[in-house]
Scaffold this active site. Structure first.
Site, short mmCIF file in Angstrom:
data_model
loop_
_atom_site.label_atom_id
_atom_site.label_comp_id
_atom_site.label_asym_id
_atom_site.label_seq_id
_atom_site.Cartn_x
_atom_site.Cartn_y
_atom_site.Cartn_z
N GLY A 22 0.82 -1.21 0.00
CA GLY A 22 0.00 0.00 0.00
C GLY A 22 0.85 1.26 0.00
N PHE A 23 1.77 1.35 0.97
CA PHE A 23 2.73 2.46 1.07
C PHE A 23 2.03 3.81 1.20
CE2 PHE A 23 4.44 -0.69 -2.10
CZ PHE A 23 5.08 -1.46 -1.16
N GLY A 49 1.20 -6.52 4.15
CA GLY A 49 2.27 -7.36 3.60
C GLY A 49 3.55 -7.25 4.40
N PRO A 54 11.49 -10.28 14.72
CA PRO A 54 12.74 -9.74 14.16
C PRO A 54 12.87 -9.91 12.64
CG PRO A 54 13.19 -11.01 16.13
CD PRO A 54 11.73 -11.21 15.83
N LYS A 97 7.70 0.03 19.20
CA LYS A 97 7.31 1.24 18.49
C LYS A 97 7.05 0.85 17.04
CE LYS A 97 10.12 4.61 21.05
NZ LYS A 97 11.07 5.72 20.85
N GLU A 117 7.59 2.83 8.50
CA GLU A 117 8.11 3.79 7.52
C GLU A 117 9.52 4.26 7.86
OE1 GLU A 117 4.47 6.46 6.28
OE2 GLU A 117 4.21 5.69 8.29
#
Lengths: 774, 325
Positions: A271-272, A498, A660, A728, A732
C-alpha cells in the site's frame, strides 16, 4: 495556544478517543519479558502467499460479474462540453457507459487526507462524475462496463469526450504559495529563540536548496474494487488500508445506513500510503454496479494508477544551518514548499527539522502551492522522508565545512529533549543506533576527504544519515473469541499490508494469552469488526497490541465472572490478582485453571470480547519517535555518472522488536524504496498539458535486484517503557534518511553535491565538469 | 483490445500470403501484444509464425553464422558459437530486457520492435508515427530519452534495441521473403531515419517476412558492448555502444562503432571510424574519433547530456580495447 498544546489538540482531534488515555501511565507487563515476542520466526502467511493460496481483491469473481474500465480526461482543467458514448455502447459486450450525465448522485464527503474528517476514507471532496468540471489530467470522466475486461478496455477508447479547456497550473511556484492550516498534525510555522540573529552571529553557516520530485506508490498489487448490491445492502471488496473508512465513505456518498455497507480487505499486496485513502474509482465502481444491477469489478491499469490515484507531492526545501566552531548547531532554518489541491494536504518537509537535533534557535515554515493535479497522498514517511533528504544533506554539508566527521557532528547535536516542545522523550536510543551502525559498517575506516578512493573508473564513497519517524498508537479494535476446542480467533478491523503484521500480532497474542501460536487464528480487514479511525502512520503493531491487551483484560473479567460462585480455584478472584499464562488464568500463588476448563464448566462454546486500543498518555505527553542511522557506500562511474549502491548498514531504534525477521525485512524494503527515491523514482510531467509521461513501470523505474546490495539491518532492541509491548511502529522508518545517505556518499565519492532528486547520471554529468575529466 | 483475425501459417510462403500488405506477424509477442492492448497497433489480421522452422542457428559456408528469425534472444546469447565468435552480440543481448523477455523475444521481432517514446504509446498525445501528420508532442515535451542524431522535426524517437546496435557494428545482413521472392538487406540499411515519414521505420513492405540474419565471417576483433541506463538492469539505454577494433603494430587497421539510444535507428558512426583507420591507435586518435561520433548531434531540451555521454563512452571503450590488443 502553545505548540505542545496545539499539537496535542490536533492529534486528539484526529485520534478522537481522549477517554481511552491511560493517565496512570501503566507499563505493559509484557514489555521486555522473554517469550514468543522477539522470537525469530518466518512469516506465518508466507507459504500461502507464495503458493497462490491467498485471494486478493482482484481475484474475486462473483456470479454475474461485469468489468469496468475508467476513461481518463485528456485536459488538466476545464469543462466537459459533450460526451458521445454511442460508439462505445455499440461495441461488443458493453453493458453501460456511466458519465456525469447519468451517474447517480454521490454526496461529497470530507477528504481524509486533510485529517479534518478522519473517519470517511475519501481521498478528496471533489464531486467526481457528478460534475462537468475537470480538475486534473487523467481524472475519470466516464466508466465503461462490459462483459469482459478486454471488451471494456476497447469500448473505453471509443468514448468521445469534448472539452472546453482552461489554463491549468501544474507546477509549483512561490507566487501561488500559502501557509496551510497544519502540516501533518503539527504547526506549519514555528519559531524558537532568535534564529535570524543566530545566523548573523554564527561562526559557520551553510545554505542549500533541496528538491524532491512527485512520486507514485506503485504497489505491485493494482488498486481494485469489487462491488455487489443486494437490495440496499452493499458488499465491497477493496484494496484498502482502511476498510472501515471506505464503509463510512460509501454510506455517506450513497445515503445508506452504515450497517448496510460491508467492506472487506483481508489481504493487501502493498500500500505504502496509496491505499489509505479511497480514490474516486471506489465509489464509481459502486455506482456502476448499481446502474448495471449486477456485481462490477474495476481494476485500475498500471497507467491509471498514475492518473487516478495520487502520489507524493514535490517538495522544495531551503535549509540554513548555523553552528559554532565546535560543531554545535546554533540555528536551523527550514522553509519548505510543496503542492496541494483544494483539499489541502502538505507534504511537510519541515517535520524532521523540528525533532532531530538540539538547537537553541529554530524556524520552520511549510507552505503549499495549489496546482491542478490529482490530490496528493500519504507516501512512505509523509513529509519526513523528503524533509530528511534536505536536512541530512545539509548536515553533511555542514560537516564538510567544519572539517568534522558527519557522524561526530550528529553526536554533538543529539538532544536531551525535543527541541521545539521541550518535552522529554519516551525513549530515544539514537546514539546506540549510530554506534551499532558505525561498527558494522566500519565507519572509522572511512577517509575524511572526498574523491579519495578509486577502483578502476569507479569512484567509491561512503555517506551516512540519521532517520527519524513520528510514532503513535492509533485507534483500532479486535474481536477476540476463545473457543471451547482450545483455539483463539482474533479478528482485526485493520489489515495486513504485507509487512508481517499478522505474524507479529500472533506472536504478541500468544504471549499475552499464554496460548501456543498454532492455535491462534488472526483474521483481518473487516469493516464490521468495529468503528476505527486513521490507520497507517506505521502504527499497526503497537495499536493492535494495545487492542489485544485490552481484549485480554476484558476476557479475564469475563472468565472470572463465569468462575464466580463455582468450584473453580479462581472463584472470587479479582482481575488484578491474576495473570494469563499456560492457556489459563493463575494467581501469583500458582492457583488457577485453563480457559478451556472455565468454558467447559460454564457450558459455553465460546466467549467473545472486543478490545480497543488505548493511546498511552505518556506517549502523547512526551515526544515519541523512532530513530535510525544509515551507512551507505556507493560507486560512481566517473565517465558516465552511473551510480551503484554497493554496501548498506541500517541500525534502528524501534523499541522492542516483536518479530525480528519481519522487522528486518520491513527495514530492507524501506531502504530499497529509498534507493529508488534517491536514484530513479520520479513521476514525470509534461508541463504543457499536465500529462504524466511515464505512467508505467517500464518508464517509472523502481530498483531491480541488480540495484540492491546486501543490506545489513541491526536493531537497538530496547523496550520503550511507555508503549504496548515496549514496541514502536517502525513501518516507515527504513526509508527515512536513505536518499541523503546516498547523496552524501556520492559527494564523498566524487566531490559533487546533487541537491535535486533523483540523482540520475545526467545530473552528475551536467553538474560538475570535474567528473570524468582525467 | 480490438477484435482481430488470428491465423497460423504452415510455412513461410503461406505466412506471406496470409499476412498480405496489412497483416502483422506474431513471433514472441513481447512488443506486439503490449501495443495491441494499448491499441497503438490495430491489425485486422495477425499471422502466427511462431511454429515455423526458423529458429535454428547454423554455420554459413565461408565462415559466417545464420541466426533464424525465430531464434530466441536467450538462445542466441547462450549459443557457444555466438559467445566465442561474436561476443559483442551476446553481450548486447544480455544487456537487453529481462531474462523472462529474452526467453520469449526473437531475433526477427527484436529487429522490428517499435520505439518506447511515451507519446507514441499515449493515444491522447500527438504522434506522427502513430498518425501521420498529427504532429510530435515529444519535440517540445519531455524528451530526455530522445534522439540527438538523425532526427527530424516530425519525429525524435529512438530505436530501443540493444541487439541491433551489435548487428550494425558487425555489418550483419537481414534476409527477407516477400510476395516477390527473397532478398537480403544490410542491417545498417534495414532501419530508416524518420525524415517526413516516421511511420515508415524499416525497408519491409507488402508483408515481407524476416527469415534470418547472417553474421559475416569473424575477424580478429577486440570488441565490447557497453550500455548506460537509469538503473542497473531492465531499462532501455540512455546511450549504448558497440565497438569492434582491430589494432596491429600500434595502428588501427579496422574499426566499427555503432551507437544505440541516440537515433531512430542503430547509428553507425562512420566518421569516427574514418578517424581511426590507418591512424596510430593512441589517445589523440581516440579523442578525435569520439568527437567525430557526436559532431552532428543536435540535442533537444532535455537530452544534451547524451552527446557528452556518447563521446566519453566511445573514447573510454577505444582506450580499453586498444589496451587489450
Amino acid at each position: 495556544m502553545n505548540v505542545a498544546a496545539r499539537g496535542f489538540s490536533l492529534a486528539m482531534r484526529a485520534v478522537g478517543r481522549v477517554s481511552a488515555l491511560l493517565p496512570d501511565g501503566r507499563h505493559d507487563p509484557l514489555s521486555g519479558r522473554p517469550g514468543e515476542i522477539g522470537r525469530d520466526i518466518a512469516r506465518l502467511d508466507g507459504p500461502a502467499k507464495v503458493s497462490g493460496g491467498i485471494r486478493y481483491t482482484a481475484d474475486r469473481v462473483p456470479a454475474r460479474l461485469a468489468y469496468a474500465v475508467t476513461v481518463p480526461s485528456s485536459i488538466a482543467k476545464g469543462r466537459i462540453t459533450a460526451v458521445d458514448s454511442s460508439r462505445a455502447l455499440a461495441a461488443p459486450g458493453v453493458v453501460l457507459v456511466m458519465t456525469h450525465e447519468n451517474a447517480p448522485p454521490m454526496k461529497p464527503t470530507g477528504a481524509y487526507s486533510t485529517l479534518r474528517s478522519p473517519v470517511a476514507a475519501a481521498a478528496m471532496t471533489l464531486p467526481i462524475m457528478n460534475t462537468d468540471r475537470v480538475f486534473w489530467h487523467g481524472q475519470p470522466v466516464a466508466v465503461v462496463v462490459a462483459e469482459t475486461q478486454e471488451q471494456a478496455e476497447h469500448a473505453a477508447r471509443l468514448v468521445e469526450v469534448s472539452y472546453a479547456a482552461e489554463p491549468a497550473v501544474v507546477t509549483m511556484s512561490d507566487e501561488a504559495a500559502h501557509t496551510p492550516a497544519h502540516s501533518v498534525l503539527e504547526e506549519s510555522k514555528t519559531v524558537v529563540g532568535a534564529p535570524h540573529a543566530a545566523l548573523a552571529d554564527a561562526a559557520v553557516v551553510v545554505r542549500g536548496v533541496y528538491t524532491t520530485p512527485p512520486e507514485h506508490h506503485n504497489a505491485l498489487e493494482l488498486h481494485a474494487t469489487v462491488a455487489a448490491w443486494d437490495g440496499d445492502d452493499l458488499t465491497v471488496h477493496d484494496t484498502s488500508q482502511y476498510p472501515y473508512g471506505v464503509k463510512e465513505m460509501l454510506a455517506k456518498k450513497f445515503g445508506l445506513p452504515p450497517e448496510r455497507v460491508h467492506v472487506l480487505a483481508p489481504y493487501i499486496g502493498g500500500g505504502f500510503g496509496g491505499k489509505t485513502t479511497a480514490w474516486p474509482h471506489v465509489a464509481l465502481t459502486v455506482a456502476a454496479a448499481g446502474l448495471a444491477g449486477r456485481p462490477v469489478k474495476l481494476v485500475l491499469s498500471r497507467a491509471h494508477t498514475f492518473h487516478m490515484t495520487g502520489g507524493r507531492a514535490p517538495t522544495r526545501s531551503r535549509v540554513t544551518l548555523a553552528a559554532d566552531t565546535g560543531g554545535r548547531l546554533t540555528a536551523i532554518v527550514h522553509d519548505a514548499l510543496s503542492t496541494c489541491t483544494t483539499d489541502e494536504f502538505a507534504e511537510a518537509a519541515i517535520v524532521p527539522s523540528r525533532h532531530l537535533y538540539a538547537t537553541p534557535n529554530l524556524a520552520v515554515h511549510q507552505r503549499v502551492a495549489r496546482v491542478d493535479r490529482i490530490q496528493n497522498a500519504f507516501f512512505r514517511g509523509p513529509g519526513v522522508t523528503p524533509g530528511s533528504f534536505a536536512l541530512e544533506s545539509a548536515m553533511d554539508e555542514l560537516a564538510c565545512r567544519l572539517g568534522l566527521d558527519p557522524l561526530e557532528l550528529r553526536l554533538r547535536n543529539e538532544p536531551a529533549r525535543d527541541p521545539v516542545s521541550g518535552r522529554r522523550f519516551t525513549s530515544r536510543h539514537l546514539r546506540e543506533a549510530y554506534r551499532l551502525g558505525a561498527e558494522a559498517f566500519r565507519w572509522d575506516e572511512r577517509s575524511p576527504a572526498p574523491r579519495a578512493t578509486r577502483d578502476g573508473h569507479w569512484l567509491v564513497g561512503q555517506g551516512m544519515a540519521a532517520a527519524i519517524n513520528p510514532d503513535a498508537v492509533l485507534v483500532a479494535a479486535v474481536r477476540l473469541r476463545l473457543h471451547a476446542d482450545g483455539t483463539v480467533t482474533i479478528h482485526s478491523s485493520t489489515n495486513e499490508l504485507g509487512a508481517g503484521t499478522s505474524t507479529a500480532q500472533t506472536q504478541a497474542a500468544a504471549q499475552r494469552l499464554g496460548v501456543p501460536m498454532d492455535r491462534i487464528r488472526f483474521l483481518q480487514g473487516d469493516s464490521d469488526v468495529a468503528r476505527t479511525r486513521i490507520p497507517g502512520a506505521s502504527a499497526a503493531t503497537t495499536t493492535l497490541a494495545s487492542a489485544i491487551w485490552n481484549a485480554r483484560d476484558r476476557l479475564v473479567r469475563e472468565l472470572l465472572t463465569l468462575a464466580k460462585g463455582t468450584d473453580s480455584p479462581l472463584a472470587g478472584r479479582r482481575p488484578d490478582e491474576v495473570e494469563t499464562r499456560d492457556e489459563g488464568i493463575f494467581t501469583t500463588g500458582g492457583r488457577g485453571e485453563t480457559y478451556w476448563r472455565i468454558l467447559e464448566r460454564a457450558g459455553r462454546e465460546h466467549v467473545e470480547v472486543t478490545g480497543r486500543s488505548a493511546v498511552p498518555y505518556q506517549t502523547v505527553k512526551r515526544g515519541t519517535s523512532t530513530y535510525g542511522a544509515h551507512f551507505a557506500e556507493v560507486r560512481v562511474d566517473e565517465d558516465t555518472g552511473e551510480v551503484r549502491v554497493s554496501r548498506w548498514v541500517g541500525a534502528f531504534d524501534g523499541g522492542r522488536i516483536v518479530s525480528p525477521r519481519q522487522a528486518a525485512s520491513q527495514m530492507r524494503g524501506g531502504i530499497i524504496q529509498g534507493i529508488g527515491m534517491a536514484l530513479m523514482e520520479e513521476t514525470l510531467l509534461d508541463e504543457r498539458s499536465g500529462r504524466i509521461v511515464n505512467a508505467g513501470l517500464a518508464d517509472y523505474h523502481i530498483p531491480t535486484h541488480a540495484d540492491v546490495p546486501d543490506i545489513e539491518v541491526r536493531f537497538v532492541d530496547v523496550p520503550d517503557p511507555q508503549t504496548p509491548l515496549g514496541a514502536k511502529g517502525i513501518g516507515e522508518l527504513g526509508i527515512v534518511g536513505v536518499a541523503a545517505a546516498i547523496a552524501n556518499a556520492i559527494h564523498h565519492a566524487t566531490g559533487t553535491r546533487v541537491r535535486d532528486l533523483p540523482i540520475t547520471a545526467d545530473k552528475l554529468l551536467q553538474h560538475d565538469g570535474r567528473l570524468g575529466v582525467r | 483490445m480490438r477484435e482481430f483475425a488470428y491465423l497460423r501459417a504452415a510455412d513461410v510462403a503461406e505466412a506471406v500470403e496470409l499476412a498480405g500488405p496489412q497483416g502483422k506477424y506474431l513471433a514472441g509477442g513481447t512488443n506486439l501484444f503490449d501495443l495491441m492492448r494499448e491499441e497503438v497497433e490495430r491489425p485486422e489480421r495477425v499471422v502466427d509464425i511462431s511454429r515455423l522452422p526458423l529458429s535454428a542457428i547454423e554455420p554459413l559456408p565461408g565462415g559466417g553464422l545464420r541466426l533464424g528469425a525465430l531464434a530466441r534472444n536467450a538462445h542466441v546469447a547462450a549459443d557457444d558459437r555466438v559467445r566465442r565468435r561474436y561476443p559483442v552480440l551476446a553481450r548486447a543481448l544480455l544487456k537487453g530486457a529481462s531474462p523472462q523477455l529474452r526467453n520469449r523475444a526473437t531475433v526477427g521481432g527484436n529487429l522490428v520492435q517499435r520505439t518506447r517514446c511515451r507519446y507514441f504509446y499515449d493515444l491522447t498525445a500527438a504522434c506522427n508515427k502513430r498518425e501521420p501528420g498529427a504532429g510530435c508532442d515529444a519535440l517540445g515535451g519531455f524528451n530526455r530519452t530522445h534522439a540527438i542524431l538523425g532526427a527530424s522535426p516530425n519525429c525524435v524517437a529512438v530505436h530501443p534495441s540493444d541487439m541491433c546496435v551489435a548487428l550494425a557494428a558487425l555489418d550483419a545482413t537481414v534476409n527477407l521473403t516477400g510476395p516477390d521472392g527473397e532478398r537480403s538487406v544490410p542491417v545498417t540499411g534495414f532501419h530508416l531515419l524518420p525524415g517526413g515519414t516516421p511511420h515508415v521505420e524499416t525497408v519491409l513492405r507488402n508483408g515481407d517476412l524476416i527469415t534470418s540474419v547472417d553474421l559475416p565471417p569473424e575477424r580478429p576483433w577486440h570488441g565490447d558492448y557497453v550500455k548506460v541506463r537509469d538503473r542497473a538492469s531492465y531499462a532501455f539505454a540512455l546511450v549504448s555502444l558497440a565497438v569492434l577494433l582491430d589494432v596491429r603494430h600500434g595502428r588501427t587497421v579496422a574499426a566499427r562503432i555503432a551507437l544505440g539510444g541516440v537515433a531512430h535507428k542503430p547509428w553507425r558512426a562512420y566518421s569516427a571510424e574514418e578517424q581511426l583507420v590507418g591512424a596510430a591507435a593512441d589517445e589523440a586518435a581516440f579523442d578525435r574519433a569520439a568527437a567525430a561520433a557526436v559532431a552532428e548531434a543536435r540535442p533537444l531540451d532535455h537530452n544534451a547530456f547524451k552527446a557528452e555521454l556518447a563521446r566519453r563512452l566511445v573514447r573510454r571503450t577505444l582506450v580499453e580495447l586498444a589496451g587489450q590488443s
